[in-house]
Write a protein that holds these residues in place. Structure first.
Motif, PDB file in Angstrom:
ATOM      1  N   ALA A 189       0.828  -1.215   0.000  1.00 13.47           N
ATOM      2  CA  ALA A 189       0.000   0.000   0.000  1.00 13.47           C
ATOM      3  C   ALA A 189       0.858   1.259   0.000  1.00 13.47           C
ATOM      4  CB  ALA A 189      -0.929  -0.001   1.211  1.00 13.47           C
ATOM      5  N   ARG A 190       1.972   1.232   0.717  1.00 13.12           N
ATOM      6  CA  ARG A 190       2.807   2.432   0.782  1.00 13.12           C
ATOM      7  C   ARG A 190       3.319   2.825  -0.597  1.00 13.12           C
ATOM      8  NH1 ARG A 190       8.230   1.667   3.895  1.00 13.12           N
ATOM      9  NH2 ARG A 190       8.654   0.548   1.939  1.00 13.12           N
ATOM     10  N   ASN A 191       3.754   1.856  -1.391  1.00 16.27           N
ATOM     11  CA  ASN A 191       4.258   2.162  -2.735  1.00 16.27           C
ATOM     12  C   ASN A 191       3.170   2.789  -3.598  1.00 16.27           C
ATOM     13  OD1 ASN A 191       6.467   0.873  -1.714  1.00 16.27           O
ATOM     14  ND2 ASN A 191       6.333  -0.937  -3.019  1.00 16.27           N
ATOM     15  N   ILE A 192       1.956   2.239  -3.506  1.00 15.03           N
ATOM     16  CA  ILE A 192       0.854   2.773  -4.304  1.00 15.03           C
ATOM     17  C   ILE A 192       0.511   4.202  -3.874  1.00 15.03           C
ATOM     18  CG2 ILE A 192      -1.550   2.450  -4.955  1.00 15.03           C
ATOM     19  CD1 ILE A 192       0.302   0.350  -6.104  1.00 15.03           C
ATOM     20  N   VAL A 193       0.446   4.429  -2.566  1.00 12.96           N
ATOM     21  CA  VAL A 193       0.084   5.765  -2.069  1.00 12.96           C
ATOM     22  C   VAL A 193       1.146   6.789  -2.439  1.00 12.96           C
ATOM     23  CG1 VAL A 193      -0.267   7.132   0.023  1.00 12.96           C
ATOM     24  CG2 VAL A 193      -1.351   4.894  -0.206  1.00 12.96           C
ATOM     25  N   GLU A 194       2.415   6.418  -2.309  1.00 16.12           N
ATOM     26  CA  GLU A 194       3.474   7.367  -2.640  1.00 16.12           C
ATOM     27  C   GLU A 194       3.478   7.707  -4.124  1.00 16.12           C
ATOM     28  OE1 GLU A 194       7.027   5.615  -1.177  1.00 16.12           O
ATOM     29  OE2 GLU A 194       6.690   6.278   0.893  1.00 16.12           O
ATOM     30  N   LYS A 195       3.192   6.714  -4.973  1.00 15.14           N
ATOM     31  CA  LYS A 195       3.089   7.005  -6.406  1.00 15.14           C
ATOM     32  C   LYS A 195       1.882   7.892  -6.706  1.00 15.14           C
ATOM     33  CE  LYS A 195       5.377   2.793  -8.063  1.00 15.14           C
ATOM     34  NZ  LYS A 195       5.212   1.521  -8.823  1.00 15.14           N
ATOM     35  N   ALA A 196       0.795   7.652  -6.006  1.00 16.82           N
ATOM     36  CA  ALA A 196      -0.400   8.485  -6.211  1.00 16.82           C
ATOM     37  C   ALA A 196      -0.149   9.921  -5.772  1.00 16.82           C
ATOM     38  CB  ALA A 196      -1.583   7.894  -5.454  1.00 16.82           C
ATOM     39  N   VAL A 197       0.517  10.088  -4.624  1.00 16.57           N
ATOM     40  CA  VAL A 197       0.824  11.434  -4.150  1.00 16.57           C
ATOM     41  C   VAL A 197       1.778  12.137  -5.109  1.00 16.57           C
ATOM     42  CG1 VAL A 197       1.926  12.745  -2.303  1.00 16.57           C
ATOM     43  CG2 VAL A 197       0.382  10.864  -1.743  1.00 16.57           C
ATOM     44  N   LEU A 198       2.756  11.396  -5.638  1.00 18.73           N
ATOM     45  CA  LEU A 198       3.674  11.968  -6.617  1.00 18.73           C
ATOM     46  C   LEU A 198       2.922  12.421  -7.866  1.00 18.73           C
ATOM     47  CD1 LEU A 198       6.540  12.628  -7.560  1.00 18.73           C
ATOM     48  CD2 LEU A 198       6.720  10.264  -8.381  1.00 18.73           C
ATOM     49  N   ALA A 199       1.973  11.603  -8.305  1.00 17.26           N
ATOM     50  CA  ALA A 199       1.175  11.980  -9.477  1.00 17.26           C
ATOM     51  C   ALA A 199       0.339  13.222  -9.199  1.00 17.26           C
ATOM     52  CB  ALA A 199       0.281  10.818  -9.892  1.00 17.26           C
ATOM     53  N   LEU A 200      -0.207  13.329  -7.981  1.00 25.28           N
ATOM     54  CA  LEU A 200      -0.981  14.514  -7.622  1.00 25.28           C
ATOM     55  C   LEU A 200      -0.105  15.760  -7.591  1.00 25.28           C
ATOM     56  CD1 LEU A 200      -3.296  13.129  -4.788  1.00 25.28           C
ATOM     57  CD2 LEU A 200      -3.961  13.766  -7.107  1.00 25.28           C
ATOM     58  N   ALA A 204      -0.540  19.007  -9.900  1.00 29.18           N
ATOM     59  CA  ALA A 204      -0.667  20.364  -9.355  1.00 29.18           C
ATOM     60  C   ALA A 204       0.336  21.309 -10.001  1.00 29.18           C
ATOM     61  CB  ALA A 204      -0.479  20.340  -7.836  1.00 29.18           C
ATOM     62  N   ALA A 205       1.573  20.810 -10.192  1.00 27.60           N
ATOM     63  CA  ALA A 205       2.578  21.644 -10.854  1.00 27.60           C
ATOM     64  C   ALA A 205       2.217  21.896 -12.309  1.00 27.60           C
ATOM     65  CB  ALA A 205       3.950  20.976 -10.758  1.00 27.60           C
ATOM     66  N   SER A 206       1.587  20.918 -12.950  1.00 25.42           N
ATOM     67  CA  SER A 206       1.236  21.071 -14.365  1.00 25.42           C
ATOM     68  C   SER A 206       0.092  22.056 -14.566  1.00 25.42           C
ATOM     69  CB  SER A 206       0.843  19.709 -14.949  1.00 25.42           C
ATOM     70  OG  SER A 206       1.898  18.775 -14.833  1.00 25.42           O
ATOM     71  N   ILE A 207      -0.757  22.207 -13.539  1.00 25.98           N
ATOM     72  CA  ILE A 207      -1.882  23.129 -13.686  1.00 25.98           C
ATOM     73  C   ILE A 207      -1.392  24.544 -13.964  1.00 25.98           C
ATOM     74  CG2 ILE A 207      -3.757  24.255 -12.425  1.00 25.98           C
ATOM     75  CD1 ILE A 207      -4.332  21.576 -11.104  1.00 25.98           C
ATOM     76  N   ALA A 208      -0.358  24.983 -13.228  1.00 25.90           N
ATOM     77  CA  ALA A 208       0.168  26.333 -13.442  1.00 25.90           C
ATOM     78  C   ALA A 208       0.724  26.479 -14.856  1.00 25.90           C
ATOM     79  CB  ALA A 208       1.247  26.640 -12.410  1.00 25.90           C
ATOM     80  N   ILE A 209       1.440  25.448 -15.312  1.00 26.98           N
ATOM     81  CA  ILE A 209       2.023  25.516 -16.654  1.00 26.98           C
ATOM     82  C   ILE A 209       0.928  25.532 -17.715  1.00 26.98           C
ATOM     83  CG2 ILE A 209       3.523  24.331 -18.294  1.00 26.98           C
ATOM     84  CD1 ILE A 209       5.044  23.193 -15.885  1.00 26.98           C
ATOM     85  N   LEU A 210      -0.046  24.648 -17.567  1.00 26.29           N
ATOM     86  CA  LEU A 210      -1.127  24.580 -18.552  1.00 26.29           C
ATOM     87  C   LEU A 210      -1.969  25.850 -18.538  1.00 26.29           C
ATOM     88  CD1 LEU A 210      -2.256  20.860 -18.060  1.00 26.29           C
ATOM     89  CD2 LEU A 210      -0.867  21.819 -19.910  1.00 26.29           C
ATOM     90  N   THR A 211      -2.166  26.416 -17.336  1.00 25.30           N
ATOM     91  CA  THR A 211      -2.918  27.669 -17.256  1.00 25.30           C
ATOM     92  C   THR A 211      -2.190  28.790 -17.986  1.00 25.30           C
ATOM     93  OG1 THR A 211      -3.848  27.001 -15.128  1.00 25.30           O
ATOM     94  CG2 THR A 211      -3.948  29.341 -15.693  1.00 25.30           C
ATOM     95  N   THR A 212      -0.884  28.865 -17.785  1.00 29.51           N
ATOM     96  CA  THR A 212      -0.089  29.878 -18.484  1.00 29.51           C
ATOM     97  C   THR A 212      -0.164  29.690 -19.990  1.00 29.51           C
ATOM     98  OG1 THR A 212       1.413  30.004 -16.597  1.00 29.51           O
ATOM     99  CG2 THR A 212       2.190  30.910 -18.689  1.00 29.51           C
ATOM    100  N   LEU A 213      -0.035  28.437 -20.428  1.00 27.22           N
ATOM    101  CA  LEU A 213      -0.129  28.165 -21.869  1.00 27.22           C
ATOM    102  C   LEU A 213      -1.505  28.546 -22.410  1.00 27.22           C
ATOM    103  CD1 LEU A 213       1.706  24.720 -22.168  1.00 27.22           C
ATOM    104  CD2 LEU A 213       2.523  26.960 -22.921  1.00 27.22           C
ATOM    105  N   GLY A 214      -2.559  28.231 -21.632  1.00 36.85           N
ATOM    106  CA  GLY A 214      -3.905  28.593 -22.075  1.00 36.85           C
ATOM    107  C   GLY A 214      -4.078  30.092 -22.206  1.00 36.85           C
ATOM    108  N   ILE A 215      -3.544  30.844 -21.232  1.00 34.66           N
ATOM    109  CA  ILE A 215      -3.651  32.301 -21.294  1.00 34.66           C
ATOM    110  C   ILE A 215      -2.906  32.841 -22.504  1.00 34.66           C
ATOM    111  CG2 ILE A 215      -2.997  34.432 -20.110  1.00 34.66           C
ATOM    112  CD1 ILE A 215      -3.462  32.966 -17.464  1.00 34.66           C
TER     113      ILE A 215
END
Length: 493
Positions: A189-200, A204-215
């Motif tokens: 379970a720990r491996n799965i949760v850590e991968k999920a948190v990394l993906a989140l 979150a970091a990609s949202i700022a980049i995609l928002t900038t690109l959209g603007i």
């Protein structure tokens, strides 16, 4: 069902899944957590994430796609013959949404039953009376086709919302149940949760980049449309700004750029010396007690809303400059001027310069101070010849960041500098007079997009060209600041 209730139910399913998966893992290990591959909470977190992430992803996608699909479907119900020459299909869809909202309001407040809202069809007189009884006004020019489309819009929206609620909750329960079924002592379970948190975190970091690109892409698209109707050379090199929606416009950006840079220059002349001297005093001379009080007080200036600075410029600084400076010296002009906006904006920028410079000066190693003092230099000589040169790249970067902040300011300029563009075609003295009213790029963007305007006209599309130009300028300043800081920053042991 309101969106809030859907979110509450999803998180309730996640909480139940957390508890059930954790208990199942502990049961598989006979209550001994040491026999588990992961800590017990990891099993519960895996179940909670399995319920929340897929369901909320579907919910977000549904909320984006549902209005688009419903409006496309309902729009086809309005025949072309029902659209008059002085309106468009999009404007009629605005009426459809307004009437549909009115029907929902009438039902919610008890003025109408759902069956009545669906069955009224083209009985417009009855509908107006029933909606007026609950405070919902319906214009006399509403057509039967629009009413019918509004009824369909309302029914499709309610049906889609029910499907959305069912799909999201079902997906949350399936995810929690699947994670629960996998919860045993050998499950990683720990491996799965850590991968999920990394993906989140990556998302979150990609949202700022995609928002900038959209603007940027939206501005590029509208700017391209603008230059299809107005010459680029006239825009970038024109010395007159006079938008006219009747078709005879002069849309040169140079007067706006000059006003922007002139006001920013005055602001920096005020902010940089005061901010830098305040930083030097707090880092080198002030005691711990005084520093603990003075630094937060200076930083309070950064938390004041810009509209308050604008009111200060309009009601205090502008009249004071006019009455006690301009008129006694024989200069004409009102309270709105470049000097007014520049002074107030400089006060606003003081905490930006002082706080960043203070942190940079404090980062200079104490060993450099001790070495300079040990060689016989005085404290002031140490500051001038050792500390400031060592911190200079960071200070320059702080000034450039403050410049970007000044260039993007709007409210202080609107209320302190007026709305008139710089008169570059009337001579140099007129252009450099700090007591003249001048406007900036940001204020013109707001002005061109405010009010009942034609969004296909170059006088409106020019706002996007102005925004893109301002974006490029501020981006260049930020990149330059980062380059200076990284290239010339001293590395100390």
């Amino acid at each position: 069902m309101p969106l809030l209730w859907i979110l509450i139910m999803v998180f309730a399913v996640a909480a139940i899944g957390f508890w059930a998966a954790r208990n199942r893992a502990m049961t598989s290990a006979d209550g001994d957590s040491r026999a588990l591959h992961s800590l017990p909470n990891y099993y519960g977190t895996n179940a909670a994430l399995s319920a929340i992430v897929p369901s909320l992803a579907v919910l977000a996608l549904w909320l984006i796609m549902q209005p688009l699909l419903i409006e496309t479907s309902v729009s086809k119900l309005i025949p072309d013959a029902a659209i008059s020459e002085d309106t468009t299909r999009s404007l009629m869809m605005s009426d459809v949404r307004r009437i549909a909202h009115g029907l929902d309001t009438a039902i919610a407040e008890g003025g109408m039953t759902p069956d009545e809202a669906t069955g009224l069809r083209s009985e417009l007189t009855n509908l107006r009376e029933r909606l007026a009884s609950v405070g919902v006004a319906l214009g006399s020019d509403v057509q039967a086709e629009v009413l019918f489309a509004a009824q369909k819009y309302r029914m499709m929206t309610r049906r889609a919302s029910l499907y959305m609620m069912f799909s999201v909750l079902t997906l949350a329960m399936i995810g929690a149940a699947y994670a629960w079924s996998r919860s045993d002592k050998d499950f990683r379970a720990r491996n799965i949760v850590e991968k999920a948190v990394l993906a989140l975190l990556i998302s979150a970091a990609s949202i700022a980049i995609l928002t900038t690109l959209g603007i940027v892409m939206s501005m590029l698209f509208e700017t391209w449309n603008f230059f299809g109707q107005y010459e680029a050379t006239s825009f970038f090199f024109g010395i007159k700004w006079a938008p006219d929606f009747r078709g005879d416009s002069a849309l040169g950006i140079l007067p706006l750029l000059w006003g922007t840079l002139y006001i920013s220059l005055i602001a920096l002349v005020v902010a940089v010396p005061i901010g830098l001297f305040a930083a030097i005093y707090m880092s080198e001379y002030a005691g711990p007690g005084l520093r603990a009080v003075a630094k937060p007080l200076i930083e309070i200036l950064a938390g004041i809303p810009t509209i308050v600075y604008g009111l200060f410029a309009l009601l205090t600084v502008g009249p004071a400059l006019r009455d006690y400076f301009a008129q006694p010296l024989g200069f004409s002009g009102g309270a709105d001027s470049v000097l007014t906006a520049g002074l107030v904006m400089g006060i606003m920028l003081i905490p930006f310069v002082s706080s960043l410079s203070d942190d940079i000066i404090n980062a200079v190693p104490q060993s450099l101070r001790d070495g300079s003092l040990g060689l016989g230099a005085t404290k002031s000589e140490t500051i001038r010849q050792v500390i400031i040169p060592a911190a200079l790249p960071g200070i320059v970067g702080a000034v450039l960041l403050a410049t970007s902040r000044a260039i993007g300011e709007t409210m202080i300029v609107v209320m302190g500098a007026g709305a008139a563009a710089a008169q570059l075609d009337k001579g140099l003295l007129e252009a450099i007079n700090p007591l003249e009213a001048m406007t900036t790029v940001t204020t013109r963007i707001v002005s061109q997009l405010t009010g009942d305007t034609d969004f296909a006209a170059p006088e409106t599309l020019v706002a996007f060209a102005l925004g893109l130009t301002l974006f490029v300028i501020t981006l260049g300043l930020n990149v330059l600041a980062l380059y200076i800081v990284r290239k010339y920053r001293e590395q100390y042991e």
